[in-house]
Design an enzyme around this catalytic site. Sequence first.
Site, PDB file in Angstrom:
ATOM      1  N   GLU A 311       0.876  -1.347  -0.101  1.00 38.25           N
ATOM      2  CA  GLU A 311       0.073   0.103  -0.147  1.00 38.25           C
ATOM      3  C   GLU A 311       0.738   1.313  -0.054  1.00 38.25           C
ATOM      4  O   GLU A 311       0.679   2.155  -0.572  1.00 38.25           O
ATOM      5  CB  GLU A 311      -0.925  -0.124   1.366  1.00 38.25           C
ATOM      6  CG  GLU A 311      -1.974  -1.094   1.338  1.00 38.25           C
ATOM      7  CD  GLU A 311      -2.524  -1.899   0.009  1.00 38.25           C
ATOM      8  OE1 GLU A 311      -2.723  -0.779  -0.853  1.00 38.25           O
ATOM      9  OE2 GLU A 311      -2.765  -2.941  -0.251  1.00 38.25           O
ATOM     10  N   TYR A 398      -1.381  -8.104 -10.697  1.00 37.26           N
ATOM     11  CA  TYR A 398      -0.444  -8.114  -9.975  1.00 37.26           C
ATOM     12  C   TYR A 398       0.812  -8.788  -9.978  1.00 37.26           C
ATOM     13  O   TYR A 398       2.072  -8.334 -10.068  1.00 37.26           O
ATOM     14  CB  TYR A 398      -1.086  -8.413  -8.555  1.00 37.26           C
ATOM     15  CG  TYR A 398      -2.203  -7.653  -7.902  1.00 37.26           C
ATOM     16  CD1 TYR A 398      -3.433  -7.693  -8.394  1.00 37.26           C
ATOM     17  CD2 TYR A 398      -1.869  -6.996  -6.825  1.00 37.26           C
ATOM     18  CE1 TYR A 398      -4.351  -7.178  -7.530  1.00 37.26           C
ATOM     19  CE2 TYR A 398      -2.822  -6.260  -6.286  1.00 37.26           C
ATOM     20  CZ  TYR A 398      -4.270  -6.404  -6.686  1.00 37.26           C
ATOM     21  OH  TYR A 398      -5.309  -5.495  -6.221  1.00 37.26           O
TER      22      TYR A 398
END
Length: 618
Positions: A311, A398
């Site tokens: 994040e 991803y």
Amino acid sequence: MHKILAQIFLITVVLQACKPGNSSNVIEFNPATHTFSNIKDVRTKHLNWEAIVDFDKKQVDALATWSFENLTKAKFIHFDTYDLTIRKIKVNGKEVQFFLTPFLESYGSGLSIPITEKDSIVSIEYTTGPKALAMQWLAPEQTAGKKMPYMFTQCESIQARSLIPCQDAPANRITYHASVQVPKGMMAVMSAKNPTEKNEKALYDFDMEIPIPTYLIALAIGDIEYQAIDERTGVYTEPSQLEQAARELSDIPAMMKAAEALGGPYRWGKYDVLIAPPSFPIGGMENPRLTFATPTIIAGDKSLVSLIAHEMAHSWSGNLVTNAVWDDLWLNEGFTTYFERRIMESITDTSYTEMLWELGYQDMQSDFATLGMTHADTRLRVDLNKRHPGDGFSNIPYEKGAVFLRMLERNVGRPKFDAFLNQYFSTNAFKPTTTEICLVFMDKHLFEGDTNKRNQLKVREWIYEPSLPDNCPHLTPSRFVNVDAQRKDFETSLTASKLNARNWSTHEWLQFLRKLPRTLSLEKMADLDLVFKLTQSGNSEIADEWYKLAIATGYEPAYAAMTDFLSRVGRMKFLEPLYSEMLKTPKGKEMAKKIFEQARMNYHPQTAGKLEKLLKAS
Ligand code: BES
Ligand code: ZN
């Protein structure tokens, strides 16, 4: 269903006879960019949001005042809304008539407001609705403290429109000021400059002065307190878990240093983390200045903090350089996953990050297996035209994205690759970025225009073709060699007490559990459980792998703990595989239905919706 949607997409609502060449007075949903807004003609720039949060009614009453720029002398400004009740709209102070298109499932209604060349401000008085997808309202019992209710938002990808009428497209960026009234005794935090203490009036002011896309607007309200880690980082969460969370996340300053070494200076001022209640529907969300994260990463031994590195990495890839449309999600998530592994390598070592790469590779392979190697959604650049952005969601953007960048790094060398990354972030900061822009950038900075080199590395195949090119790097981590050997011995002869697993990290355990055959005997399961207390594991990732194995092998002693886990935790990454595993047998199906019925009130509306579909389809 899709046919009907496609037809609705084609219906455009003409508000006035339109002048040729000026499409701005026609409001239509754009199925390629998932927005009703006309950002090519008119751009919102700044939001002033005054909101009152009502926990009894589970709604937000607000006045959203947008300043905008009319680029093409358009006669209307078009917004996205979702289940909002709009009471009054003023343009430059004068009340106007507005128009809302019929409600489209998942996308909401377009809001069309007449403007003139001279106008620059529109204010919208409204209330959010019960169908809002951005918000989850929790009763006190669903929080750690059990005293106060809680509310948090999750706006990515296109849910912001259910909180605020906005041009909900990642290609547009806005700044905001917010003033939010919450019940006394509670604190509110946003993706903005945040309070560190509660105030008497429970009225909080926020500023986000750096332009962000609307999917990064975020709000959480509850019995929240703050603890600093250092001058620019810290943790927000409920008081009872604040200290433990701060301890678990104490490596954040070191992560920040590593991230800045790779991405360039951190541009957002503070970096804090909000540890949300367990029903938080995903692992983490990169809300600027304040990452929202699931409490399931608090394992007690810092072993799951790579999620924070992820994040945090979005502060560059995603929040500075943002995918222009959701088809380019790999630019956000692939770059971030690569960046995450580099941060982790900096604060641990390669023997550790090799394990992260391998587990990610396995996740990707499992999606290839489910989708099929030739499935269009296994391309990095996907096609989401006429599909919801969440539709093609998988590990592919991803992990295939990250391993693609790793392949490039290995071929051009780290110094050159790192220079490329750094320049990519600074050159494209605050601009909507597409796969094509990224490719041009790679050509220039990685290949110096040498198309042979680019073709040799199969760059276009990586991005535009399904499947996995044959130059994908893949190593077996040294620490897994030992785990695999012991697993084989355990399958054939060794008892659990003879396993040399005392020093295994979480990731070695995950490798061990993932590779055990789904036909393992109940005796072996019981033996493992007795020695390693897996059913009672406080590590959510290990527990999740163990419960999957328990369902597959029919190991019933784990079911009560698993049911409890499924009722407490709302993280889709854990829920979906566990429910899917149960649905494989008639007996499991019964169990899944029962658990879902009693647990669904704990799930986020989006999560409950997805699981309901899954159960119905079985
Ligand atoms: N930005 C994503 C979450 C997201 C992606 C929400 C697409 C909606 C649409 C976030 O950064 C993320 O990737 N979270 C992961 C954790 C990560 C370590 C893989 C998650 O929630 O599992
Ligand atoms: Zn991410």
